[in-house]
Design a protein around this motif. Structure first.
Motif: not given
Length: 438
Positions: A436-438, A78, A75-76, A71
């Motif tokens: 990762r979900d943001a 890849p 936020p967001g 990660t």
């Protein structure tokens, strides 16, 4: 113990003692404190990751990066390889000058945590294993940074703490920490203070390269490369510094009192050498700037590295003690933007004079004392023994959480809870899901 062979044996002893902490369990105060070190480091990286430079750097990814799985702390963003994630996250953590550190002197957390986090994530290690690996790596880094005194203009990023990062990564990836640390020690990055003074933002990559190097050292080890155990003593005992406390390498380890407990957390977005003076100014009553005729900063010799006027850019401003004092006098605040470069602050900074106080000098490095005297019709004076956040005057858990939330922004509350509960998570890969979900 000053020859390179003897120092190599000392480094080996330091690593041997540190790895006894893995896989734990950690004593309760150590566990709580280490969780805050990990969370604070992630928060600082998230804050730095919002800078324009880091945004563009992530977008400029070269094609052909294989096996994404780690990660990036944005936020967001890849996922990418563990080596690249460690590089990006540690580099981001250098931008705002809010990363934790220790005296004397360095910043182990931002070298170790991004590397260990990436390794634990791709290897699906538990949060408890990650935490104990960080504490072990920190122990090695702290002993090295204590044993050697760097010769100016050598800067403490990119090298000795990177050896601690290599130890943490080796433990998580089940490789020989002595062999991996020797490779990392043989391939360091050695920056200089001049880059900070000029505002050369490429210097922010020094910790990123060290974190990346820790993971690459495992790959080199698996490929059959060997490192030189004498590299640390030769480079930091002869070329860029000298051994001043070699006994720190072999001192007996008390598992209830590892070095990570003696770190400091930063409140101000500027070099740590300015923080005592900033705190002293904030304790004084407000003074109209046009009434200030002169400002005296009395401090220790180590802080004279920042006795300079800032070049007209934000990084240089963060490495000027006169500028930090002037910015605090003008704004009566300490926000990230407080220490950005502005001409009115630079004008006031020219009225700030820095001197060494022999009484304060005797307290270094156990304490980081500073005295500030403002001449504004009347004489206003304030002193601090240690900046707020030093282990002698620690931040509370609530203060650390507030700092994290200010830096992490949208995913902050959920991510903080995940990080503070890290040692209960069986798979580190799940901890960073809010990003990762943001």
């Amino acid at each position: 113990m000053t020859g390179t062979g003897a120092l190599a044996r000392g480094v080996s002893a330091a690593i041997g003692q540190a790895v006894t902490l893995f896989p734990g369990p950690l004593a309760e105060p150590v566990r709580r404190h280490a969780l805050h070190v990990v969370a604070d480091t992630v928060g600082v990286s998230l804050g730095g990751g919002r800078t324009p430079e880091m945004t563009r750097l992530r977008e400029a990814q070269l094609p052909g990066v294989a096996a994404p799985g780690a990660t990036v702390l944005a936020p967001g963003a890849p996922p990418t390889t563990a080596e690249e994630a460690a590089f990006l996250n540690a580099t981001a953590g250098s931008f705002l000058e809010l990363d934790e550190g220790m005296r004397p002197t360095g910043h182990p957390g931002m070298h170790i945590v991004p590397a260990a986090l990436a390794a634990a994530e791709v290897a699906h290690r538990s949060g408890a294993e990650l935490l104990t690996a960080v504490v072990a790596g920190y122990e090695v880094a702290a002993r090295l940074l204590t044993a050697f005194r760097l010769t100016p203009p050598t800067h403490p990023h990119g090298h000795l703490a990177g050896v601690g990062a290599a130890v943490a990564v080796a433990l998580l990836l089940e490789e020989d920490p002595q062999a991996v640390a020797a490779i990392a020690a043989t391939t360091p990055n050695v920056p200089v203070w001049n880059a900070c003074y000029e505002g050369a933002t490429a210097r922010n990559t020094a910790m990123g390269l060290a974190a990346q190097n820790a993971l690459r050292a495992v790959r080199l080890h698996r490929a059959g490369f060997r490192g030189s155990p004498e590299s640390v003593g030769a480079l930091f005992g002869q070329v860029t510094g000298k051994a001043v406390a070699a006994d720190a390498l072999t001192a007996e380890l008390d598992p209830a009192s590892p070095a990570i407990l003696r770190n400091y957390f930063k409140r101000h977005s500027a070099c740590a050498l300015t923080h005592g003076a900033i705190d002293a100014v904030l304790s004084l009553p407000a003074v109209p700037v046009d009434e200030i005729s002169a400002v005296e900063v009395r401090t220790v010799t180590n802080n004279l590295k920042l006795d300079r006027q800032a070049a007209p850019n934000d990084l240089s401003a963060r490495f000027s003690l006169p500028y930090a004092v002037a910015a605090t006098l003008l704004t009566r605040a300490s926000e990230v933007s407080t220490f950005d470069y502005r001409p009115p602050v630079a004008e006031l900074a020219r009225r700030v004079r820095v001197t060494v106080d022999p009484e304060l000098e005797r307290q270094w490095p156990r304490h980081s004392p500073t005295r500030v005297v403002v001449h504004a019709g009347e004489r206003l004076e304030a002193s601090v023994s240690d900046p707020r956040g030093h282990h002698h005057d620690p931040l509370t858990a609530d203060e650390l959480r507030a700092k994290f939330l200010a830096l992490a922004d949208a995913p902050g509350p959920q991510l903080w809870d995940r990080l503070i509960g890290l040692d209960r998570e069986p798979d580190v890969a799940r901890v960073l899901e809010p990003l990762r979900d943001a």
